[in-house]
Design a protein around this motif. Structure first.
Motif, PDB file in Angstrom:
ATOM      1  N   LEU A   3       0.801  -1.227   0.000  1.00  0.00           N
ATOM      2  CA  LEU A   3       0.000   0.000   0.000  1.00  0.00           C
ATOM      3  C   LEU A   3       0.831   1.274   0.000  1.00  0.00           C
ATOM      4  N   ASP A   4       2.157   1.154   0.126  1.00  0.00           N
ATOM      5  CA  ASP A   4       3.063   2.297   0.145  1.00  0.00           C
ATOM      6  C   ASP A   4       2.650   3.301   1.223  1.00  0.00           C
ATOM      7  N   ILE A   5       2.534   2.768   2.461  1.00  0.00           N
ATOM      8  CA  ILE A   5       2.144   3.568   3.619  1.00  0.00           C
ATOM      9  C   ILE A   5       3.047   3.216   4.791  1.00  0.00           C
ATOM     10  N   LYS A   6       2.907   3.931   5.881  1.00  0.00           N
ATOM     11  CA  LYS A   6       3.618   3.647   7.123  1.00  0.00           C
ATOM     12  C   LYS A   6       2.585   3.356   8.200  1.00  0.00           C
ATOM     13  N   LEU A   7       2.682   2.188   8.837  1.00  0.00           N
ATOM     14  CA  LEU A   7       1.781   1.831   9.931  1.00  0.00           C
ATOM     15  C   LEU A   7       2.392   2.259  11.254  1.00  0.00           C
ATOM     16  N   ASP A   8       1.534   2.531  12.232  1.00  0.00           N
ATOM     17  CA  ASP A   8       1.946   2.983  13.558  1.00  0.00           C
ATOM     18  C   ASP A   8       1.740   1.825  14.544  1.00  0.00           C
ATOM     19  N   ARG A   9       2.839   1.184  14.963  1.00  0.00           N
ATOM     20  CA  ARG A   9       2.751   0.008  15.831  1.00  0.00           C
ATOM     21  C   ARG A   9       2.550   0.407  17.285  1.00  0.00           C
ATOM     22  N   ASN A  10       1.632  -0.279  17.952  1.00  0.00           N
ATOM     23  CA  ASN A  10       1.287   0.009  19.347  1.00  0.00           C
ATOM     24  C   ASN A  10       1.128  -1.295  20.111  1.00  0.00           C
ATOM     25  N   GLN A  11       1.915  -1.467  21.152  1.00  0.00           N
ATOM     26  CA  GLN A  11       1.858  -2.650  22.008  1.00  0.00           C
ATOM     27  C   GLN A  11       1.019  -2.308  23.234  1.00  0.00           C
ATOM     28  N   MET A  12      -0.041  -3.097  23.465  1.00  0.00           N
ATOM     29  CA  MET A  12      -0.929  -2.862  24.602  1.00  0.00           C
ATOM     30  C   MET A  12      -1.023  -4.162  25.393  1.00  0.00           C
ATOM     31  N   GLY A  13      -0.032  -4.414  26.230  1.00  0.00           N
ATOM     32  CA  GLY A  13       0.036  -5.698  26.937  1.00  0.00           C
ATOM     33  C   GLY A  13       0.240  -6.799  25.923  1.00  0.00           C
ATOM     34  N   PRO A  14      -0.568  -7.855  25.973  1.00  0.00           N
ATOM     35  CA  PRO A  14      -0.410  -8.938  25.008  1.00  0.00           C
ATOM     36  C   PRO A  14      -0.983  -8.612  23.620  1.00  0.00           C
ATOM     37  N   LEU A  15      -1.696  -7.496  23.515  1.00  0.00           N
ATOM     38  CA  LEU A  15      -2.278  -7.079  22.244  1.00  0.00           C
ATOM     39  C   LEU A  15      -1.283  -6.216  21.477  1.00  0.00           C
ATOM     40  N   ALA A  20      -0.950  -2.565  14.803  1.00  0.00           N
ATOM     41  CA  ALA A  20      -0.280  -1.647  13.878  1.00  0.00           C
ATOM     42  C   ALA A  20      -1.388  -0.918  13.127  1.00  0.00           C
ATOM     43  N   TRP A  21      -1.560   0.366  13.447  1.00  0.00           N
ATOM     44  CA  TRP A  21      -2.670   1.148  12.922  1.00  0.00           C
ATOM     45  C   TRP A  21      -2.375   1.665  11.520  1.00  0.00           C
ATOM     46  N   PHE A  22      -3.392   1.561  10.656  1.00  0.00           N
ATOM     47  CA  PHE A  22      -3.296   2.150   9.332  1.00  0.00           C
ATOM     48  C   PHE A  22      -3.456   3.660   9.481  1.00  0.00           C
ATOM     49  N   SER A  53     -12.832  12.065   6.097  1.00  0.00           N
ATOM     50  CA  SER A  53     -14.137  12.132   5.451  1.00  0.00           C
ATOM     51  C   SER A  53     -14.360  10.977   4.487  1.00  0.00           C
ATOM     52  N   TYR A  54     -13.345  10.129   4.274  1.00  0.00           N
ATOM     53  CA  TYR A  54     -13.463   9.045   3.300  1.00  0.00           C
ATOM     54  C   TYR A  54     -12.883   7.768   3.891  1.00  0.00           C
ATOM     55  N   GLY A  55     -13.623   6.686   3.847  1.00  0.00           N
ATOM     56  CA  GLY A  55     -13.114   5.400   4.310  1.00  0.00           C
ATOM     57  C   GLY A  55     -13.207   5.238   5.812  1.00  0.00           C
ATOM     58  N   SER A  56     -12.484   4.258   6.321  1.00  0.00           N
ATOM     59  CA  SER A  56     -12.547   3.906   7.730  1.00  0.00           C
ATOM     60  C   SER A  56     -11.158   3.604   8.254  1.00  0.00           C
ATOM     61  N   ALA A  57     -10.960   3.821   9.538  1.00  0.00           N
ATOM     62  CA  ALA A  57      -9.682   3.513  10.170  1.00  0.00           C
ATOM     63  C   ALA A  57      -9.648   2.052  10.586  1.00  0.00           C
ATOM     64  N   GLY A  58      -8.440   1.510  10.749  1.00  0.00           N
ATOM     65  CA  GLY A  58      -8.318   0.124  11.178  1.00  0.00           C
ATOM     66  C   GLY A  58      -6.901  -0.215  11.549  1.00  0.00           C
ATOM     67  N   SER A  59      -6.683  -1.496  11.835  1.00  0.00           N
ATOM     68  CA  SER A  59      -5.412  -1.926  12.386  1.00  0.00           C
ATOM     69  C   SER A  59      -5.122  -3.379  12.058  1.00  0.00           C
ATOM     70  N   LEU A  60      -3.841  -3.705  11.979  1.00  0.00           N
ATOM     71  CA  LEU A  60      -3.426  -5.099  12.072  1.00  0.00           C
ATOM     72  C   LEU A  60      -3.487  -5.432  13.546  1.00  0.00           C
TER      73      LEU A  60
END
Length: 127
Positions: A27-39, A42-44, A50-57
């Motif tokens: 996708l030629d993007i940079k994901l933002d990795r976040n460690q939350m305990g065992p979870l 990596a956020w898109f 105004s377009y689309g939706s947010a999400g994460s690996l």
């Protein structure tokens, strides 16, 4: 207030490093990795709220598992030309299942693929 039906999505992964590399490459993007305990997430990036939706690996030993069955998430081909993103899929460890296919003049094009983790996802572009 009106909004899109999807407010958030999560793509399950088993190897976060490999999955991040796959999606950042294709996708030629940079994901933002976040460690939350065992979870491990990596956020898109949210480019345009105004377009689309947010999400994460998302990687967690007791939660979701990658699957080629079930829900399909369509990622927007940011280049505007779907073949650009498709050309990077196999080199990043994925497999193209359905090449660029016209949906309609109004809705553009789509393609199906398997990501590096075994998830069936899709790409979409207007051109």
């Amino acid at each position: 207030m009106q909004s899109n039906a999807v407010g958030w999505f999560e793509v399950p992964v088993t190897d976060m490093e490999r999955a991040i590399k796959f999606y950042e490459t294709v996708l030629d993007i940079k994901l933002d990795r976040n460690q939350m305990g065992p979870l491990d997430m990596a956020w898109f990036p949210m480019i345009d709220e105004s377009y689309g939706s947010a999400g994460s690996l998302v990687c967690h030993p007791n939660f979701q598992k990658p699957s080629a069955e079930g829900v399909v998430i369509y990622f927007t081909a940011r280049s505007g030309e779907l073949n650009n993103e498709l050309s990077r899929v196999e080199g990043a460890g994925g497999k193209v299942l359905q090449p660029k296919t016209k949906i309609s003049d109004e809705y553009g094009f789509m393609a199906l693929l398997i990501d590096s983790e075994g998830n069936r996802v899709a790409l979409h572009s207007k051109g």
